[in-house]
Each structure stands twice: as C-alpha cells, then as structure tokens.
Write a protein that holds these residues in place. Structure first.
Motif, PDB file in Angstrom:
ATOM      1  N   SER A 226       0.820  -1.216   0.000  1.00 15.88           N
ATOM      2  CA  SER A 226       0.000   0.000   0.000  1.00 15.88           C
ATOM      3  C   SER A 226       0.856   1.269   0.000  1.00 15.88           C
ATOM      4  O   SER A 226       0.541   2.240  -0.703  1.00 15.88           O
ATOM      5  CB  SER A 226      -0.960   0.001   1.190  1.00 15.88           C
ATOM      6  N   SER A 227       1.939   1.277   0.761  1.00 14.78           N
ATOM      7  CA  SER A 227       2.789   2.474   0.793  1.00 14.78           C
ATOM      8  C   SER A 227       3.473   2.687  -0.559  1.00 14.78           C
ATOM      9  O   SER A 227       3.656   3.821  -1.011  1.00 14.78           O
ATOM     10  CB  SER A 227       3.835   2.351   1.904  1.00 14.78           C
TER      11      SER A 227
ATOM     12  N   TYR B 152      -6.605   4.684  -7.256  1.00 18.97           N
ATOM     13  CA  TYR B 152      -6.221   6.074  -7.508  1.00 18.97           C
ATOM     14  C   TYR B 152      -6.821   6.480  -8.849  1.00 18.97           C
ATOM     15  O   TYR B 152      -6.804   5.720  -9.817  1.00 18.97           O
ATOM     16  CB  TYR B 152      -4.696   6.231  -7.555  1.00 18.97           C
TER      17      TYR B 152
ATOM     18  N   ALA C 258       1.431   6.423  -7.210  1.00 18.12           N
ATOM     19  CA  ALA C 258       0.382   7.386  -7.557  1.00 18.12           C
ATOM     20  C   ALA C 258       0.896   8.816  -7.553  1.00 18.12           C
ATOM     21  O   ALA C 258       0.322   9.694  -8.210  1.00 18.12           O
ATOM     22  CB  ALA C 258      -0.791   7.251  -6.587  1.00 18.12           C
ATOM     23  N   SER C 259       1.977   9.057  -6.834  1.00 17.85           N
ATOM     24  CA  SER C 259       2.540  10.411  -6.781  1.00 17.85           C
ATOM     25  C   SER C 259       3.443  10.726  -7.969  1.00 17.85           C
ATOM     26  O   SER C 259       3.862  11.867  -8.143  1.00 17.85           O
ATOM     27  CB  SER C 259       3.331  10.601  -5.479  1.00 17.85           C
TER      28      SER C 259
ATOM     29  N   ARG D  18       1.084   4.274  -2.975  1.00 14.37           N
ATOM     30  CA  ARG D  18       0.968   5.728  -2.766  1.00 14.37           C
ATOM     31  C   ARG D  18       2.109   6.459  -3.460  1.00 14.37           C
ATOM     32  O   ARG D  18       1.923   7.536  -4.036  1.00 14.37           O
ATOM     33  CB  ARG D  18       0.943   6.044  -1.262  1.00 14.37           C
ATOM     34  N   THR D  19       3.309   5.867  -3.386  1.00 18.53           N
ATOM     35  CA  THR D  19       4.448   6.472  -4.093  1.00 18.53           C
ATOM     36  C   THR D  19       4.222   6.450  -5.601  1.00 18.53           C
ATOM     37  O   THR D  19       4.461   7.438  -6.303  1.00 18.53           O
ATOM     38  CB  THR D  19       5.742   5.705  -3.760  1.00 18.53           C
TER      39      THR D  19
ATOM     40  N   ILE E  13      -6.367   6.745  -3.003  1.00 19.84           N
ATOM     41  CA  ILE E  13      -5.119   7.404  -2.618  1.00 19.84           C
ATOM     42  C   ILE E  13      -5.224   8.880  -2.982  1.00 19.84           C
ATOM     43  O   ILE E  13      -5.606   9.238  -4.095  1.00 19.84           O
ATOM     44  CB  ILE E  13      -3.924   6.765  -3.352  1.00 19.84           C
ATOM     45  N   GLN E  14      -4.904   9.749  -2.063  1.00 19.38           N
ATOM     46  CA  GLN E  14      -5.013  11.191  -2.296  1.00 19.38           C
ATOM     47  C   GLN E  14      -3.775  11.731  -3.008  1.00 19.38           C
ATOM     48  O   GLN E  14      -2.649  11.334  -2.707  1.00 19.38           O
ATOM     49  CB  GLN E  14      -5.208  11.932  -0.963  1.00 19.38           C
ATOM     50  N   GLN E  15      -4.016  12.606  -3.959  1.00 21.39           N
ATOM     51  CA  GLN E  15      -2.920  13.172  -4.752  1.00 21.39           C
ATOM     52  C   GLN E  15      -2.127  14.184  -3.937  1.00 21.39           C
ATOM     53  O   GLN E  15      -2.699  14.997  -3.210  1.00 21.39           O
ATOM     54  CB  GLN E  15      -3.484  13.853  -6.005  1.00 21.39           C
ATOM     55  N   ARG E  16      -0.817  14.164  -4.094  1.00 25.42           N
ATOM     56  CA  ARG E  16       0.047  15.121  -3.395  1.00 25.42           C
ATOM     57  C   ARG E  16       0.187  16.399  -4.212  1.00 25.42           C
ATOM     58  O   ARG E  16       0.226  16.370  -5.428  1.00 25.42           O
ATOM     59  CB  ARG E  16       1.432  14.502  -3.172  1.00 25.42           C
TER      60      ARG E  16
END
Length: 640
Positions: free
Chosen positions: A445-446, A539, A452-453, A449-450, A573-576
């Motif tokens: 999961s982590s 995402y 997706a960024s 998130r990377t 997943i939220q966008q940075r």
C-alpha cells in the motif's frame, strides 16, 4: 433536413473514394426526395444526377485549386450561407475550426499502420488532423468492421460512435461476353506502395503459364513508377502491360475478360475493386488481411500479400483449373449481390438523422431470458470462474452472466431450482487466497501511494487475480494503469526503474498501461470484458468512471455489471500537491525527450521477449504486456 455533402473528390480521374462519393450521393438522391443536399467542392462540379428531384444543389460560388486552403479557410463562409443541419465530410478531414454538427468518413487507418506507404506531406498534414476531426464528429462512418476496430485502436474513439456502411459494385458491373487476344491476370487500382505491386510482378514472373499476361490499370500515384521498373528488370516488358487510368465504363469488360483479378494490397478499408470484379464473375485472388479477408472470405482465394510464392501458387491454380475458376466466379457473383448502394445510402441517411437528432431518452428494456437460456448462462458463469479455482457465491453469479440481463429475484429462483452450492474445498481455497491477497495488498500500500505520486500517472487499479482477491502467493500484484496522453512510455520507464530500485519489479506487475486519450479498448471479447469489469481503482476514480463510460461493450457483454461496487471497493489514494508542481516543470521539454527515448529503447527490449504465447501491444497509446497469455484458451472455454 439540409445536408452539406463533401464533393471534393467528385472531379477528375476518380479512384475508390471518388466513386464512393458519387455512388453514395446518387443512391441517396434516388431514395430521398425530402431532404436538401448541398454539395460543395474546391473545384467546379458539373455532375448530372437524374435521380434528384430538385433537392440537389451545388455550392459553386467559391473555389480554390488547393483543397486544404478551401476546406479550412473558404468553406466555413460557404456553409454560413447554407446553414446545414448536418455536414458529411467524406474523405477523412473537416475544417479545423468546424463547430457545426457533422459526420466524417474515415476509410482506413493506413497512415498509422503503413506510414512509409504515404508521402511525407500527407503524413504531416492528414495524420495530425484526423484525430482532431474524429473527436469532434457527432458520428464516424467507415466501410468495414476491420476499419471500425482500427479507428477504435488508433484514434481512441468509442465504438458506439462508429457506424459501418459497406460499399458496393455499381449496376454497370456485370459479366460481359469477352474473348481476349491472350489470357491475362488483372489488377485495377492506384499504383502506390500500399497496393503491393512489386510483389505482384515478382509472383507473376514465376507462374508456369507463360502464355498469360499481367494487365495493370490505374493512376500512377506515390512511387507509381516502381512496378514498371520491376517488370523491366525481370525481363517482363512484353508480358506486363500498364494501361494507365481506365474509364469506369470500360472496366466491366476488362474485369470479365480476365483469368483472375489479383489484388494483393497490404491494407484496405474496404477494397471496392474486389466487389466490382466479383460482380463481373471474375475469380478473385486477394490478401488475407484487413477488410479484404472480411469481404473476400468464402468467395475469393486469400493469400499472404508478403509471400510471393503464395501468390504465384494461387495464380497458377486458378489459371490451370477451369472448374475452380467457375466455382470462384459463382461464389463471387453471390457475394457481390450481398452489397448494394441502396443499402449504403439507407445506412448513411440513418447516420445523418441519428447525428442530427437528440439521443433517445428511453431505449426500452431488454427482455428477460428464457429459463433454459438463463440456466445455461448460470452454468457457463460458474464453470468459467472454476477455471480459476474461484467458486462463485450465489449473490455473485448475476454480475458474471454473459449477455443476459436479469433481475436478482429471477436469478436466485433459477439458482435455487438448479440447487447450486459452491464446492466446499474450493470455498476453503478461496478463503485462503483472499487472505493472501489482502495481506499482499496491505504490504504494498505504501508503494502504491508512491507510484500514484509519480508525474502523469492518472489512474491505478488492481486487475487480474489481485482484483478478484484470488492470488495464490503474495507476489505478482497485477496493476492496470492510465497515464497522461503523450507520456505513456515515459511513465512506464520511470515506474519500472523505480520498481527495480526498490526490489519490486517482480512484485508490481504493470501489465496494462494506456493513455488517457485512449480509454476505449479495441478488443471486445468476453475475456477482456470480464477483466475490465473486475478492475478495482485505488487512484484516479474519476478517470475510472471515464474508462467505463468509454467502453460500453462491458455492459453489453455483462449487462448486470455494477461499476459503483468495484469503484468503491478500496479507499482512494489522495494526490500530493508536489505532483502538480513537478508535472509543470517536466512539461517544458524534458518529458517529451524521455518519452521518445523510452519508446526507442523499451520497445526494442520488449519485442525480444515476445513469443507465440504472448498477448502484447506496443502502441504509442497502449502498452499491454501479457508475455504468457492464457486468453485464447479461456475464450475457448467460454465458447464451449
């Protein structure tokens, strides 16, 4: 309805597109005396259509010898005066700033698949404009199912915006009593690289029937002189005749006198001369690719156009076997009779009306399937799931039914009647695999998130076994990704390098990466529908919504599919904020360089990994990397 019709190819020595426009317009005027047709052209038109009943007008007020200048600079003012309800642009292009409702005919995608067969000027001009014109059109017309799916593939147009209107032979094409001075094979069409005439000449040189000639009729176009040069180099000057352009009224006799019509083109959107030859009773030898296979299968000899020996053997067989020639002649006449310009006109007028009117708000309900049909569908859904050792619970069967729309109560009544219960040992295996899948997803999961960024990543979704929570090990997380248009290969390269650096390359399997300008899939089989319906986005859920909307075949194939259930399976997943900033910086030339380098390096690397079991697509808009594909076997199970 006031219809503006593109007649810019209705002058001079017409080829296939020109005859398409002429015959279509003639047939529409014969069938329709209510609507007004305003034909426009960059050159003066003086055509006589006796079938018109005062509803045909030529907009002859403004002309220009250069079609592009007329189309983009002058035509809009002409149409301002006409005020058409719908415009039909018949040859790929429309005015670049056109805002009126219009349909456009796209005959083929040869500029994408056979780039080197076209002049540089055409590649620079037409290739860049066609996608723009296609996306703005209300509907797209094309002439074969093959071309339809090529348009979906290369222009990313949803298939429900494309209409197929097959062409036909004119009434003058029929058998004509002819006794030629010498037997001959015939080719009719433009002389250009796409028509594959160099191989035709080489194949003809090898046939044992040395009494035969090869007659080539048509305009010399791009590199049109090469076929004559090849014939000369092979010492065939006396046996290969180049007639140049032959008037249409002379073609039926030319077809009728031939031993066979040979049309080994590398690509056709329809292949009008094939049907014209068939209508004249001429045996046809043509290519086993593109629309030629679609039009000729069962009524023509199909050959590999890149295999000269295959062509030679086909010509030799037709020349020496009279019974076979007669059989091909009869098949061809019957096949040609299946096409008519009246049908083409009717289908085209339907397209005009559909594009002009608002969409229907209530198309009606699909009738419920009969009991036996539903029971067969239930058995098929259960058997297919069990191929993956994935037993369906009763409440899951409805969504998996192929092409059967049914409410839950009716479905459960049939399931009860069949006394279906999933096998206990498979249920236990499924529970174990669900735990494995959930653990694997939590572990990465982590990293997701990377991922997706990363700049220009627009959607990430679980696919395959991961989406079904049916992983046998915690390795191989299957991902379906969408990237921003023009950044696809760069995104894939960056993601691969990052995954390698993190030791995740074998764990995060980015099997399918597409551009956000290519959401419509061009494969519409049951397996693809099942896979697309199973996606679970983590995402870019708004992009997922667009993907489902762009692929209506999913709901046609799986009428009970509920996108919301899959969309909301996992939290997004939220966008940075830093992602947007980085994208702005990279747009200043850097990402374009990376994109080109990525395509050059990665494509060659991936091509070396392909084999006969692979299901791989390496397009500018799509990357599909199933190096070991089970799709063919699974589709066979579905059909059985």
């Amino acid at each position: 309805m006031r219809i503006a019709f593109d007649g810019t190819v209705l002058h001079g020595r017409k080829s296939g597109v020109g005859y398409y426009c002429e015959e279509l317009l003639k047939a529409m005027l014969a069938a329709n005396h209510e609507d007004q047709f305003h034909v426009f052209s960059h050159l003066p038109l003086n055509l006589h259509f006796p079938s018109s009943n005062g509803n045909l007008k030529f907009t002859n007020s403004v002309h220009c010898p250069i079609r592009a200048v007329y189309l983009h600079a002058l035509l809009p003012r002409v149409l301002d005066k006409v005020q058409p309800d719908i415009c039909h642009y018949t040859n790929f292009l429309a005015p670049i700033a056109e805002e009126r409702p219009y349909v456009v005919t796209i005959h083929d995608m040869g500029l994408e698949t056979l780039r080197d067969a076209h002049p540089l000027a055409k590649r620079l001009y037409t290739k860049r404009l066609v996608p723009h014109v296609a996306r703005k059109a209300r509907l797209i017309i094309t002439n074969s199912e093959y071309s339809k799916w090529q348009i979906v593939r290369y222009l990313a147009i949803p298939e429900d915006r494309i209409r197929v209107t097959p062409l036909a032979a004119g009434p003058e094409f029929k058998p004509v009593p002819v006794r030629p001075d010498a037997p001959y094979f015939l080719y009719v069409g433009n002389l250009e690289p796409r028509k594959n005439l160099l191989r035709l000449v080489e194949a003809f040189a090898r046939i044992p029937q040395k009494d035969h000639q090869l007659v080539i009729a048509g305009n010399r176009w791009y590199h049109g002189e090469e076929a004559e040069q090849r014939a000369r180099s092979l010492g065939l000057d006396g046996r290969v005749k180049f007639l140049g352009y032959v008037p249409r009224e002379d073609l039926p006799a030319l077809f009728s006198g031939a031993t066979a019509f040979v049309y080994p083109s590398l690509l056709e959107g329809f292949g009008l001369p094939i049907v014209e030859a068939m209508a004249c009773g001429t045996p046809v030898i043509t290519s086993n690719n593109s629309s030629m296979k679609e039009i000729g299968e069962g009524a023509a000899v199909l050959v590999d156009p890149r295999d000269t020996q295959d062509m030679t053997e086909a010509m030799a067989r037709v020349a020496e076997d009279g019974a076979f020639r007669r059989e091909l002649s009869n098949r061809g006449i019957n096949r040609a009779a299946e096409f008519s310009w009246a049908q083409t006109a009717r289908l085209t007028l339907d397209v005009y009306r559909e594009a002009h009117r608002a969409p229907l708000s209530n198309p009606g309900r699909t009738p419920a399937p009969a009991n036996r049909e539903l029971e067969a569908g239930i058995h098929k859904a259960i058997r297919y799931a069990e191929l993956f050792q994935y037993p369906l619970r009763r409440d899951e069967i409805r969504e998996r039914l192929l092409e059967l729309s049914v409410d839950e109560l009716t479905l459960q009544a049939s399931v009860e009647k069949l006394q279906y219960e999933p096998r206990a040992e498979l249920l236990a295996l499924r529970a174990q695999r669900e735990k494995t899948s959930d653990r694997a997803i939590a572990e990465v999961s982590s990293h997701l998130r990377t991922l997706a960024s990363f700049p220009f990543v627009r959607m990430i979704a679980f696919s395959g076994a991961t989406a079904h929570r049916n992983m046998s090990t915690s390795e191989d997380i299957d991902l379906f990704m969408i990237a921003e248009d023009g950044k696809l290969w760069a995104v894939f390269l960056i993601a691969v390098l990052w995954a390698k650096a993190k030791g995740l390359r074998k764990r995060l399997c980015m099997n399918y990466v597409i551009s956000d300008a290519a959401l419509p899939l061009f494969e519409h089989d049951a397996f693809t529908a099942q896979q697309a319906a199973a996606l679970k986005p983590v995402y870019g859920k708004n992009v997922y919504d667009g993907f489902i909307e762009a692929n209506p075949f999913i709901r046609r194939m799986l009428p009970n599919f509920e996108a919301a259930k899959h969309r909301d399976c996992y939290e997004e997943i939220q966008q940075r904020r830093s992602k947007r900033v980085l994208e702005k910086v990279l747009r200043f030339g850097v990402i374009q360089i990376v994109e080109r380098l990525s395509r050059a390096v990665l494509k060659r690397h991936l091509e070396h990994k392909m084999n006969s079991d692979s299901d791989v697509v390496l397009d500018p808009l799509r990357l599909k990397l199933h190096l070991k594909s089970h799709k063919r076997d699974l589709l066979q199970h579905l059909e059985n």
